[in-house]
Design an enzyme around this catalytic site. Structure first.
Site, PDB file in Angstrom:
ATOM      1  CE  LYS A  91      -3.604  -2.550   2.483  1.00  0.00           C
ATOM      2  NZ  LYS A  91      -4.442  -2.631   3.707  1.00  0.00           N
ATOM      3  CG  PHE A 139     -13.580   1.238   7.550  1.00  0.00           C
ATOM      4  CD1 PHE A 139     -13.026   0.640   6.422  1.00  0.00           C
ATOM      5  CD2 PHE A 139     -14.199   0.426   8.492  1.00  0.00           C
ATOM      6  CE1 PHE A 139     -13.082  -0.729   6.227  1.00  0.00           C
ATOM      7  CE2 PHE A 139     -14.263  -0.951   8.306  1.00  0.00           C
ATOM      8  CZ  PHE A 139     -13.705  -1.534   7.176  1.00  0.00           C
ATOM      9  NE  ARG A 167      -5.553 -13.245   5.087  1.00  0.00           N
ATOM     10  CZ  ARG A 167      -6.291 -12.135   5.087  1.00  0.00           C
ATOM     11  NH1 ARG A 167      -6.110 -11.218   4.140  1.00  0.00           N
ATOM     12  NH2 ARG A 167      -7.179 -11.922   6.023  1.00  0.00           N
ATOM     13  CB  THR A 173      -6.784  -6.562   9.976  1.00  0.00           C
ATOM     14  OG1 THR A 173      -7.188  -7.601   9.079  1.00  0.00           O
ATOM     15  CG2 THR A 173      -7.129  -5.213   9.358  1.00  0.00           C
ATOM     16  NE  ARG A 184      -1.647  -6.027   7.417  1.00  0.00           N
ATOM     17  CZ  ARG A 184      -2.746  -6.592   6.937  1.00  0.00           C
ATOM     18  NH1 ARG A 184      -3.351  -7.559   7.633  1.00  0.00           N
ATOM     19  NH2 ARG A 184      -3.240  -6.199   5.769  1.00  0.00           N
ATOM     20  CG  ASN A 194      -3.189  -2.737   7.217  1.00  0.00           C
ATOM     21  OD1 ASN A 194      -3.080  -2.264   6.088  1.00  0.00           O
ATOM     22  ND2 ASN A 194      -4.259  -3.419   7.604  1.00  0.00           N
ATOM     23  CG  HIS A 197      -4.805  -6.676  -0.083  1.00  0.00           C
ATOM     24  ND1 HIS A 197      -5.984  -6.909   0.596  1.00  0.00           N
ATOM     25  CD2 HIS A 197      -4.863  -7.426  -1.230  1.00  0.00           C
ATOM     26  CE1 HIS A 197      -6.727  -7.756  -0.103  1.00  0.00           C
ATOM     27  NE2 HIS A 197      -6.077  -8.082  -1.219  1.00  0.00           N
TER      28      HIS A 197
END
Length: 231
Positions: A91, A139, A167, A173, A184, A194, A197
């Protein structure tokens, strides 16, 4: 009694005395008669047996020992043999912080194969389509603004069980709940920033790769390390 000289030491103690000696001179701990060890040992019988000669338990033990040892779990074997594809996106905050190389390195060290990579500015329409399952969340507008605030790095990875493993590498998350050692958990502190993705299922992996990559942008290739990662 056990020992190299036990017989020579035992014999003078337990044999009868010569005729010229009377019974008072005999060793008080031994009988004048010779001891027959074979008879004494034959008289001994164990008080119990773990298995009788032809018991069912004995037969089962014999059968199990002659069979090949091993555990067959077909559902685990199947999952271990499935080669999957997953979509991973760094991100805007991950790019601004210079973490692209760190993230790629973690997936490479795990043994996954990079088959698609590009960097571009995400348009709003694409971001909304990607996160359409979250469109009802309060959000959602902030999420779209965040994803389109700067360039993103899009990646397609291939590997055995890559979706679930990715994952785990990424972590929960909420970075504050993510385990140390995850991306993370090590590199982020807030859910809204974070870093990365990852697809949450093999089906979404295919869908998201098809959404972010055009036809011909994926590169299928054979890794020289494949034989060192899988039997």
């Amino acid at each position: 009694m056990v020992g190299a000289t036990v017989v020579s030491k035992w014999t003078p103690l337990c044999v009868a005395s010569p005729p010229e000696r009377n019974s008072a001179s005999l060793n008080p701990h031994c009988s004048p008669a010779r001891v027959n060890f074979r008879t004494a040992l034959a008289a001994f019988r164990p008080q119990f047996r773990l298995f009788s000669r032809n018991s069912a338990s004995r037969r089962r033990l014999r059968a199990s020992s002659s069979a090949e040892s091993g555990i067959f779990l077909p559902h685990l074997v199947a999952s271990m043999e499935d080669v999957e594809e997953t979509y991973i996106m760094v991100k805007p905050d991950g790019i601004q912080r210079g973490l692209v190389g760190e993230i790629i390195s973690r997936f490479e060290k795990k043994g996954f194969k990079l088959i698609g990579l590009k960097m571009f500015q995400c348009p709003k329409e694409l971001a909304e389509e990607h996160y359409k399952d979250l469109s009802a969340k309060s959000f959602f507008p902030n999420l779209i603004e965040y994803i389109t605030s700067g360039p993103v790095v899009c990646m397609a990875w291939e590997g055995v069980g890559v979706v679930a493993s990715a994952r785990k590498l990424i972590g929960k998350t909420d970075p504050l709940q993510a385990e140390p050692g995850t991306i993370r958990g090590d590199l982020a502190v807030q859910t809204g920033r974070n870093i990365v993705h990852g697809s949450d299922s093999p089906e979404n992996g295919k869908r998201e790769i098809g959404l972010w990559f055009k036809e011909g942008e994926l590169c299928k290739w054979d890794s020289a390390l494949a034989t060192w990662l899988r039997e």
